[in-house]
Design a protein around this motif. Structure first.
Motif, PDB file in Angstrom:
ATOM      1  N   UNK A  26       0.924  -1.282   0.032  1.00  0.00           N
ATOM      2  CA  UNK A  26      -0.037   0.054   0.034  1.00  0.00           C
ATOM      3  C   UNK A  26       0.998   1.122  -0.163  1.00  0.00           C
ATOM      4  N   UNK A  27       2.059   1.209  -0.129  1.00  0.00           N
ATOM      5  CA  UNK A  27       2.920   2.346  -0.082  1.00  0.00           C
ATOM      6  C   UNK A  27       2.848   3.232  -1.256  1.00  0.00           C
ATOM      7  N   UNK A  28       2.441   4.320  -0.910  1.00  0.00           N
ATOM      8  CA  UNK A  28       2.061   5.400  -1.765  1.00  0.00           C
ATOM      9  C   UNK A  28       3.155   6.167  -2.678  1.00  0.00           C
ATOM     10  N   UNK A  29       4.383   5.894  -2.071  1.00  0.00           N
ATOM     11  CA  UNK A  29       5.567   6.721  -2.455  1.00  0.00           C
ATOM     12  C   UNK A  29       6.547   5.670  -2.814  1.00  0.00           C
ATOM     13  N   UNK A  30       6.448   4.701  -3.616  1.00  0.00           N
ATOM     14  CA  UNK A  30       7.563   3.884  -3.921  1.00  0.00           C
ATOM     15  C   UNK A  30       8.771   4.312  -4.444  1.00  0.00           C
ATOM     16  N   UNK A  31       9.829   3.691  -4.290  1.00  0.00           N
ATOM     17  CA  UNK A  31      11.224   4.100  -4.737  1.00  0.00           C
ATOM     18  C   UNK A  31      11.676   5.134  -3.641  1.00  0.00           C
ATOM     19  N   UNK A  32      11.017   6.194  -3.269  1.00  0.00           N
ATOM     20  CA  UNK A  32      11.468   6.998  -2.226  1.00  0.00           C
ATOM     21  C   UNK A  32      11.414   6.325  -1.000  1.00  0.00           C
ATOM     22  N   UNK A  33      10.358   5.625  -0.745  1.00  0.00           N
ATOM     23  CA  UNK A  33      10.223   4.936   0.391  1.00  0.00           C
ATOM     24  C   UNK A  33      10.362   3.519  -0.221  1.00  0.00           C
ATOM     25  N   UNK A  34      11.423   2.689  -0.072  1.00  0.00           N
ATOM     26  CA  UNK A  34      12.052   1.758  -0.898  1.00  0.00           C
ATOM     27  C   UNK A  34      11.518   0.287  -0.662  1.00  0.00           C
ATOM     28  N   UNK A  35      10.132   0.238  -0.845  1.00  0.00           N
ATOM     29  CA  UNK A  35       9.259  -1.167  -0.723  1.00  0.00           C
ATOM     30  C   UNK A  35       9.849  -2.078  -1.562  1.00  0.00           C
ATOM     31  N   UNK A  36      10.657  -1.803  -2.622  1.00  0.00           N
ATOM     32  CA  UNK A  36      11.229  -2.797  -3.544  1.00  0.00           C
ATOM     33  C   UNK A  36      12.242  -3.597  -2.861  1.00  0.00           C
ATOM     34  N   UNK A  37      12.855  -2.974  -1.834  1.00  0.00           N
ATOM     35  CA  UNK A  37      13.905  -3.752  -0.904  1.00  0.00           C
ATOM     36  C   UNK A  37      13.452  -5.045  -0.216  1.00  0.00           C
TER      37      UNK A  37
END
Length: 160
Positions: free
Chosen positions: A119-130
């Motif tokens: 649900x992270x609305x700011x991917x990349x900057x808030x690095x949910x891909x990690x």
């Protein structure tokens, strides 16, 4: 609310700001029916210009830590998970269970971490891909596994 669209190695990204903070980064295809969020497209909004610059530098391998005002909208639990995600270092990964443990929860909370991560609305900057599976596999990503792999590879390549 203002927004702009930028090109990136993982497709077009829509950057959305409100009240002097970045509130969303969306992957294409954009979710709304007409392809535009509420608000106005303002390509020269200073915050969006800076966010675009930092994202370009990130994709070029020249930026490892974002410095932007963020205002993701979510529950207290989601906020706590997203805060933990910002502590996973550039080029590093953590499992859902590890993120749960960092929040003082048992491994059983890893599913709840996964839901908040998605649900992270700011991917990349808030690095949910990690965040990856316990066995090291790439698991779900709102932007698609291919984008997740591209982001992780970009970070690994920039480290060497």
């Amino acid at each position: 609310m203002t927004w702009t669209v930028i090109d990136s190695p993982i497709g077009e990204l829509r950057l959305v700001a409100r009240g002097g903070a970045l509130t969303q980064i969306e992957f294409t295809p954009f979710r709304d029916a007409d392809g535009r969020p509420k608000g106005d497209r303002v390509d020269d909004d200073p915050l969006l210009v800076e966010a675009a610059r930092q994202l370009r530098d990130y994709f070029a391998g020249d930026l490892k830590d974002f410095d932007l005002p963020l205002a993701p909208v979510g529950s207290a639990w989601q906020q706590s998970v997203w805060d933990q995600l910002t502590k996973i270092g550039y080029g590093e990964t953590a499992s859902y269970g590890e993120v749960a443990a960092r929040l003082g929860k048992s491994n059983a909370a890893s599913r709840a971490v996964g839901l908040a991560n998605g649900a992270n609305p700011i991917p990349i900057v808030i690095p949910c891909h990690r965040v990856i599976g316990a066995n090291g596999t790439l698991t779900g990503y709102a932007g698609g596994i291919e984008r997740k792999q591209t982001l992780l590879s970009l970070e690994q390549d920039a480290l060497f």
